[in-house]
Design a protein around this motif. Structure first.
Motif, PDB file in Angstrom:
ATOM      1  N   VAL A   9       0.378  -5.108  19.266  1.00  0.00           N
ATOM      2  CA  VAL A   9      -0.028  -6.501  19.058  1.00  0.00           C
ATOM      3  C   VAL A   9      -1.436  -6.564  18.475  1.00  0.00           C
ATOM      4  CG1 VAL A   9      -0.570  -8.660  20.255  1.00  0.00           C
ATOM      5  CG2 VAL A   9       1.512  -7.417  20.806  1.00  0.00           C
ATOM      6  N   ILE A  10      -2.331  -5.725  18.975  1.00  0.00           N
ATOM      7  CA  ILE A  10      -3.693  -5.678  18.442  1.00  0.00           C
ATOM      8  C   ILE A  10      -3.674  -5.271  16.973  1.00  0.00           C
ATOM      9  CG2 ILE A  10      -5.886  -4.422  18.576  1.00  0.00           C
ATOM     10  CD1 ILE A  10      -5.494  -4.404  21.637  1.00  0.00           C
ATOM     11  N   GLY A  11      -2.842  -4.302  16.634  1.00  0.00           N
ATOM     12  CA  GLY A  11      -2.736  -3.874  15.240  1.00  0.00           C
ATOM     13  C   GLY A  11      -2.230  -4.985  14.342  1.00  0.00           C
ATOM     14  N   SER A  17      -5.279 -10.875  10.374  1.00  0.00           N
ATOM     15  CA  SER A  17      -6.596 -11.483  10.174  1.00  0.00           C
ATOM     16  C   SER A  17      -7.217 -11.031   8.856  1.00  0.00           C
ATOM     17  CB  SER A  17      -7.520 -11.172  11.350  1.00  0.00           C
ATOM     18  OG  SER A  17      -7.773  -9.785  11.422  1.00  0.00           O
ATOM     19  N   MET A  18      -6.991  -9.788   8.463  1.00  0.00           N
ATOM     20  CA  MET A  18      -7.504  -9.322   7.176  1.00  0.00           C
ATOM     21  C   MET A  18      -6.856 -10.097   6.025  1.00  0.00           C
ATOM     22  SD  MET A  18      -9.893  -7.147   7.475  1.00  0.00           S
ATOM     23  CE  MET A  18      -9.958  -6.566   5.812  1.00  0.00           C
ATOM     24  N   TYR A  19      -5.545 -10.362   6.108  1.00  0.00           N
ATOM     25  CA  TYR A  19      -4.872 -11.127   5.058  1.00  0.00           C
ATOM     26  C   TYR A  19      -5.333 -12.585   5.039  1.00  0.00           C
ATOM     27  CZ  TYR A  19      -1.817  -7.420   3.533  1.00  0.00           C
ATOM     28  OH  TYR A  19      -1.340  -6.267   3.009  1.00  0.00           O
ATOM     29  N   ILE A  20      -5.567 -13.157   6.191  1.00  0.00           N
ATOM     30  CA  ILE A  20      -6.050 -14.541   6.237  1.00  0.00           C
ATOM     31  C   ILE A  20      -7.438 -14.638   5.621  1.00  0.00           C
ATOM     32  CG2 ILE A  20      -6.813 -16.363   7.817  1.00  0.00           C
ATOM     33  CD1 ILE A  20      -4.431 -15.542   9.624  1.00  0.00           C
ATOM     34  N   ILE A  21      -8.300 -13.680   5.920  1.00  0.00           N
ATOM     35  CA  ILE A  21      -9.633 -13.669   5.331  1.00  0.00           C
ATOM     36  C   ILE A  21      -9.544 -13.483   3.822  1.00  0.00           C
ATOM     37  CG2 ILE A  21     -11.789 -12.350   5.204  1.00  0.00           C
ATOM     38  CD1 ILE A  21     -11.457 -11.839   8.229  1.00  0.00           C
ATOM     39  N   ALA A  40      -7.816  -5.714   2.794  1.00  0.00           N
ATOM     40  CA  ALA A  40      -6.563  -6.087   3.441  1.00  0.00           C
ATOM     41  C   ALA A  40      -5.459  -5.096   3.106  1.00  0.00           C
ATOM     42  CB  ALA A  40      -6.152  -7.499   3.026  1.00  0.00           C
ATOM     43  N   ILE A  41      -5.391  -4.665   1.853  1.00  0.00           N
ATOM     44  CA  ILE A  41      -4.388  -3.678   1.466  1.00  0.00           C
ATOM     45  C   ILE A  41      -4.657  -2.347   2.166  1.00  0.00           C
ATOM     46  CG2 ILE A  41      -3.511  -2.327  -0.483  1.00  0.00           C
ATOM     47  CD1 ILE A  41      -4.000  -4.848  -2.207  1.00  0.00           C
ATOM     48  N   PHE A  42      -5.915  -1.955   2.233  1.00  0.00           N
ATOM     49  CA  PHE A  42      -6.271  -0.721   2.928  1.00  0.00           C
ATOM     50  C   PHE A  42      -5.914  -0.795   4.405  1.00  0.00           C
ATOM     51  CE2 PHE A  42      -9.394   1.611   5.492  1.00  0.00           C
ATOM     52  CZ  PHE A  42      -9.135   2.903   5.054  1.00  0.00           C
ATOM     53  N   SER A  43      -6.184  -1.951   5.029  1.00  0.00           N
ATOM     54  CA  SER A  43      -5.893  -2.080   6.458  1.00  0.00           C
ATOM     55  C   SER A  43      -4.396  -2.085   6.734  1.00  0.00           C
ATOM     56  CB  SER A  43      -6.547  -3.336   7.030  1.00  0.00           C
ATOM     57  OG  SER A  43      -5.936  -4.488   6.505  1.00  0.00           O
ATOM     58  N   VAL A  45      -2.361  -0.053   5.548  1.00  0.00           N
ATOM     59  CA  VAL A  45      -2.002   1.349   5.723  1.00  0.00           C
ATOM     60  C   VAL A  45      -2.816   1.989   6.847  1.00  0.00           C
ATOM     61  CG1 VAL A  45      -1.953   3.591   4.588  1.00  0.00           C
ATOM     62  CG2 VAL A  45      -1.333   1.554   3.315  1.00  0.00           C
ATOM     63  N   ALA A  46      -4.107   1.715   6.889  1.00  0.00           N
ATOM     64  CA  ALA A  46      -5.007   2.423   7.802  1.00  0.00           C
ATOM     65  C   ALA A  46      -4.798   2.051   9.269  1.00  0.00           C
ATOM     66  CB  ALA A  46      -6.460   2.157   7.412  1.00  0.00           C
ATOM     67  N   VAL A  47      -4.569   0.790   9.561  1.00  0.00           N
ATOM     68  CA  VAL A  47      -4.424   0.364  10.963  1.00  0.00           C
ATOM     69  C   VAL A  47      -3.192   0.991  11.615  1.00  0.00           C
ATOM     70  CG1 VAL A  47      -4.038  -1.628  12.466  1.00  0.00           C
ATOM     71  CG2 VAL A  47      -5.803  -1.718  10.719  1.00  0.00           C
ATOM     72  N   PRO A  48      -2.008   0.946  10.997  1.00  0.00           N
ATOM     73  CA  PRO A  48      -0.862   1.607  11.638  1.00  0.00           C
ATOM     74  C   PRO A  48      -1.032   3.119  11.771  1.00  0.00           C
ATOM     75  CG  PRO A  48      -0.079   0.059  10.004  1.00  0.00           C
ATOM     76  CD  PRO A  48      -1.559   0.156   9.838  1.00  0.00           C
ATOM     77  N   VAL A  49      -1.655   3.748  10.774  1.00  0.00           N
ATOM     78  CA  VAL A  49      -1.902   5.191  10.858  1.00  0.00           C
ATOM     79  C   VAL A  49      -2.848   5.492  12.013  1.00  0.00           C
ATOM     80  CG1 VAL A  49      -2.966   7.155   9.684  1.00  0.00           C
ATOM     81  CG2 VAL A  49      -1.375   5.691   8.465  1.00  0.00           C
ATOM     82  N   PHE A  50      -3.896   4.694  12.155  1.00  0.00           N
ATOM     83  CA  PHE A  50      -4.838   4.890  13.253  1.00  0.00           C
ATOM     84  C   PHE A  50      -4.162   4.697  14.602  1.00  0.00           C
ATOM     85  CE2 PHE A  50      -7.924   3.052  16.256  1.00  0.00           C
ATOM     86  CZ  PHE A  50      -8.780   4.135  16.366  1.00  0.00           C
ATOM     87  N   LEU A  51      -3.331   3.680  14.735  1.00  0.00           N
ATOM     88  CA  LEU A  51      -2.632   3.447  15.995  1.00  0.00           C
ATOM     89  C   LEU A  51      -1.659   4.578  16.311  1.00  0.00           C
ATOM     90  CD1 LEU A  51      -1.961  -0.383  15.737  1.00  0.00           C
ATOM     91  CD2 LEU A  51      -3.706   0.781  17.078  1.00  0.00           C
ATOM     92  N   TYR A  52      -1.011   5.130  15.277  1.00  0.00           N
ATOM     93  CA  TYR A  52      -0.118   6.267  15.484  1.00  0.00           C
ATOM     94  C   TYR A  52      -0.895   7.488  15.968  1.00  0.00           C
ATOM     95  CZ  TYR A  52       3.091  10.080  14.542  1.00  0.00           C
ATOM     96  OH  TYR A  52       3.856  11.194  14.667  1.00  0.00           O
TER      97      TYR A  52
END
Length: 77
Positions: A9-11, A17-21, A40-43, A45-52
């Motif tokens: 949920v945090i991810g 929020s990045m897309y809204i900004i 936003a495009i970077f996040s 990919v990066a956020v799910p990879v970081f959570l994994y």
């Protein structure tokens, strides 16, 4: 593992929020709107990879109880 769902949920909240900004910056004709879109495009990919990676490290550092029990059974046989 009760922490997987809150982590997901945090991810989702971070990515949305990045897309809204990025959308807000694009409609306001802000000079940094291109940078926000790239972030936003970077996040995406990066956020799910970081959570994994966080889940993988947690699994390696703290094995589940059933894994420990199955290892004991293997050693006794």
């Amino acid at each position: 593992m009760k922490w997987k769902r809150p982590l997901a949920v945090i991810g989702i909240i971070l990515i949305m929020s990045m897309y809204i900004i990025a959308l807000f910056a694009a409609f306001s004709r802000h000079p940094d709107s291109k940078n926000w879109l790239l972030a936003a495009i970077f996040s995406t990919v990066a956020v799910p990879v970081f959570l994994y990676v966080v889940q993988l490290v947690a699994r390696v550092l703290k094995p589940e109880k059933r894994d420990i029990k199955s290892n004991r059974d293997d050693k006794e046989a």
